[in-house]
Scaffold this motif. Structure first.
Motif, mmCIF file in Angstrom:
data_model
loop_
_atom_site.group_PDB
_atom_site.id
_atom_site.type_symbol
_atom_site.label_atom_id
_atom_site.label_comp_id
_atom_site.label_asym_id
_atom_site.label_seq_id
_atom_site.Cartn_x
_atom_site.Cartn_y
_atom_site.Cartn_z
ATOM 1 N N GLN A 1 0.807 -1.226 0.000
ATOM 2 C CA GLN A 1 0.000 0.000 0.000
ATOM 3 C C GLN A 1 0.842 1.279 0.000
ATOM 4 O OE1 GLN A 1 -1.969 0.688 3.934
ATOM 5 N NE2 GLN A 1 -1.182 -1.326 4.420
ATOM 6 N N ARG A 2 2.060 1.214 0.545
ATOM 7 C CA ARG A 2 2.838 2.465 0.659
ATOM 8 C C ARG A 2 3.474 2.879 -0.658
ATOM 9 N NH1 ARG A 2 3.711 0.138 5.341
ATOM 10 N NH2 ARG A 2 2.805 1.185 7.141
ATOM 11 N N ARG B 1 8.911 5.356 -4.614
ATOM 12 C CA ARG B 1 7.845 4.357 -4.422
ATOM 13 C C ARG B 1 8.340 2.945 -4.761
ATOM 14 N NH1 ARG B 1 2.433 5.851 -4.265
ATOM 15 N NH2 ARG B 1 2.021 8.076 -4.235
ATOM 16 N N GLN C 1 10.659 1.371 -2.199
ATOM 17 C CA GLN C 1 9.920 0.887 -1.028
ATOM 18 C C GLN C 1 9.243 -0.473 -1.317
ATOM 19 O OE1 GLN C 1 7.452 3.973 0.512
ATOM 20 N NE2 GLN C 1 7.824 3.160 2.549
ATOM 21 N N GLU D 1 1.044 -6.562 8.097
ATOM 22 C CA GLU D 1 0.267 -5.348 7.804
ATOM 23 C C GLU D 1 -1.155 -5.700 7.407
ATOM 24 O OE1 GLU D 1 1.723 -1.839 6.841
ATOM 25 O OE2 GLU D 1 3.623 -2.517 6.002
ATOM 26 N N ALA E 1 -1.462 4.515 4.243
ATOM 27 C CA ALA E 1 -0.402 5.036 5.111
ATOM 28 C C ALA E 1 0.789 5.384 4.224
ATOM 29 C CB ALA E 1 -0.012 3.961 6.112
ATOM 30 N N VAL E 2 1.264 6.642 4.267
ATOM 31 C CA VAL E 2 2.361 7.032 3.371
ATOM 32 C C VAL E 2 3.689 6.978 4.108
ATOM 33 C CG1 VAL E 2 3.227 8.811 1.820
ATOM 34 C CG2 VAL E 2 0.781 8.470 2.091
#
Ligand code: ADQ
Length: 505
Positions: A427-428, A459, A462, A495, A504-505
């Motif tokens: 998601q991040r 992105r 990560q 998670e 959630a960033v």
């Protein structure tokens, strides 16, 4: 109380499994008939790669249907395959009627659509249930005949939910684990299943029931509490303890993954680089948006095509800048709904290309309907600036992880459905979308193709970090550890993802 009792507990977890026995619908080999009889080739894929060393080291075995209907003599081919793979392959034979009713019918016309929240596609034929029970009993008999009390028997997926119950009835004492590769539905959908209590009770015959995400485990626990009164749950981490009637079992969230290092090194090879170069050479000065899916109504392919059309309608400036490459691998031919889906997809591709091909003659959608060789698949992953992964619901979705593992320059953008199991971990870094929201997906596409290089890099970096950290070997190890470790608090928090919530960033 029967069930988990902490036998053989040791801090080295999976190392303490004496012999592993894997049971799945299909054996991990591909059989083909030639003039000289049956030939077999070892299967590929992350699951086989990760489990094979454990099976080899402990003299383990894999039990499953060889994929051919009938009682043909496959022993020669399977003996040769056993020598090639280094562990034993034990077949469970099925005749054509059983394949039709247990595999095509109960598994793929009832459980598959229902567990993906698509109950209107279900055909609740009671005959399918009878055959499903019979075939699960057959799997249990073969498994009982080839196992001993100290084995760990790991059963995979929705085709075999009743196998442990049958094994217990046959007197098996071995520890039994189950992993569901597809989602587990919420209570208000699960209750539509005519055999809802039978399935829940059967799942409680396992010692450990694993799911892809916390969402699935939560749904399972809610169904147990509602349908089997007296059920209680202890622990809220990755692995919890469930007590229901006479049974105490464990249940956990184990997000499956890929052999990310292998994907990374294969995608760095000369052949893949060449394949990627050719793909881009044929689409010069264009960003490639990639979709790769099995032909399946859960993958959201038609909504995705509509979202791409909307992008080009709303942003005509992208018409000469982007191409959607949609690769679809043929799957489950002969099951109702799959043939009509193919017709719908192909009609839509033709309609959009007819509508939006400009004077340059460049076609907006390239549609490929076949299984790709690994080099070619990795070439597409490397060549594409954006991956569009928008299933309506998916247990995990490995394509999303494979794309990131192959993004060696860390400049690809992943657009990911909120309803893929992978959403929890990714998601991040990903652009999260609701696949039903055509305008929202078109906006995400616009954002992806106009994203600045530094944001793309941040992105993707990560995403790749999280996939490397939790690869397929981590997945196998954590599942096996969860079946034997005494202290459940040693499991990390996995998670969660709640659709609609701000990422959630
Ligand atoms: P699937 O529904 O099959 O798996 P997915 O996880 O995306 O879905 O795996 C598909 C696999 O097929 C990928 O490894 C991909 O590379 C390969 N593939 C797809 N299209 C291809 C093509 N055209 N040519 C070659 N290969 C292709 C089920 C569940 C998922 C869960 C997995 C694993 O439905 O949710 O992630 O099991 O648990």
């Amino acid at each position: 109380m029967a069930g988990y009792d902490g036998r053989e507990v040791n801090e080295h977890g999976a190392d303490q499994i004496r012999r592993l026995v894997v049971v799945s619908n299909r054996l991990p080999v591909v059989l083909s008939k030639s003039a000289g009889g049956w030939r077999s080739e070892p299967g590929s894929g992350g699951l086989v790669t990760a489990i094979a060393p454990v099976l080899r080291n402990r003299g383990g075995l894999w039990i499953g249907w060889p994929g051919t209907a009938g009682r043909e003599d496959l022993s020669g081919a399977l003996d040769r395959a056993t020598r090639d793979v280094g562990y034993s392959l034990v077949p469970v034979s099925l005749d054509k009627e059983e394949v039709d009713q247990y595999y095509r019918g109960f598994s793929n016309e009832i459980i598959w659509p229902l567990f993906h929240d698509l109950q209107t596609k279900c055909n609740f034929d009671p005959l399918y249930w009878d055959t499903y029970r019979e075939v699960n009993r057959r799997f249990a008999e073969v498994t009982r005949d080839h196992t001993a009390p100290h084995d760990f028997i790991w059963v995979h997926d929705y085709h075999l939910m009743l196998t442990a119950q049958n094994l217990r009835a046959l007197g098996t004492e071995a520890r039994l684990g189950f992993f569901l590769h597809i989602p587990f539905p919420p209570l208000d959908i699960f209750v539509k299943l005519p055999w809802r209590r039978e399935i829940l009770r059967a799942l409680l015959s396992y010692d450990l029931v694993g799911f892809q995400t916390l969402r699935d485990r939560r749904n399972f626990v809610q169904c147990l509490i509602a349908l089997l009164p007296g059920t209680s749950v202890r622990g809220r981490g990755q692995v919890c303890q469930i007590e229901s009637g006479e049974r105490a079992i464990r249940s956990g969230a184990f997000p499956i993954s890929i052999d990310s290092r292998q994907f990374e090194s294969d995608s760095a090879s000369h052949d893949v680089a060449e394949s990627a170069w050719h793909i881009h050479e044929n689409l010069p000065d264009r960003q490639i948006i990639l979709g790769v899916d099995r032909m399946d109504y859960t993958k959201g392919i038609t909504d995705r095509l509509r979202a791409f059309r909307r992008l080009l309608e709303r942003h005509p400036e992208h018409r000469d800048e982007v191409t959607l490459v949609q690769v679809v691998v043929p799957s489950r031919r002969g099951i109702p709904g799959y043939e009509s889906l193919k017709i719908e997809i192909e009609g839509l591709v033709g309609e959009i290309n007819g509508q939006l091909t400009g004077p340059s003659g460049k076609v907006p959608i390239h549609y490929i309907y076949r299984a790709l060789e690994r080099t070619e698949l990795l070439g597409y992953y490397r060549a594409s600036e954006v991956a569009l992964v928008t299933p309506l619901k998916d247990g995990m979705n490995l394509v999303a992880k494979e794309y990131c593992a192959c993004s060696l320059e860390e400049n690809g953008v992943l657009i990911l459905s909120e309803f893929a199991g992978a959403a929890a971990e990714l998601q991040r870094g990903a652009l999260m979308v609701n696949p039903y929201d055509i305008a929202g997906v078109a906006d995400a596409l616009h954002k992806a193709v106009t994203m600045r290089p530094d944001e793309r890099h941040r992105r993707m970096h990560q995403l790749r970090q999280s996939i490397k950290q939790h690869d397929i070997f981590w997945w196998v190890d954590s599942f096996l550890r969860a079946s034997i470790e005494r202290d459940l608090s040693s499991f990390p928090v996995v998670e969660d993802y709640v659709p609609g919530r701000r990422p959630a960033v």
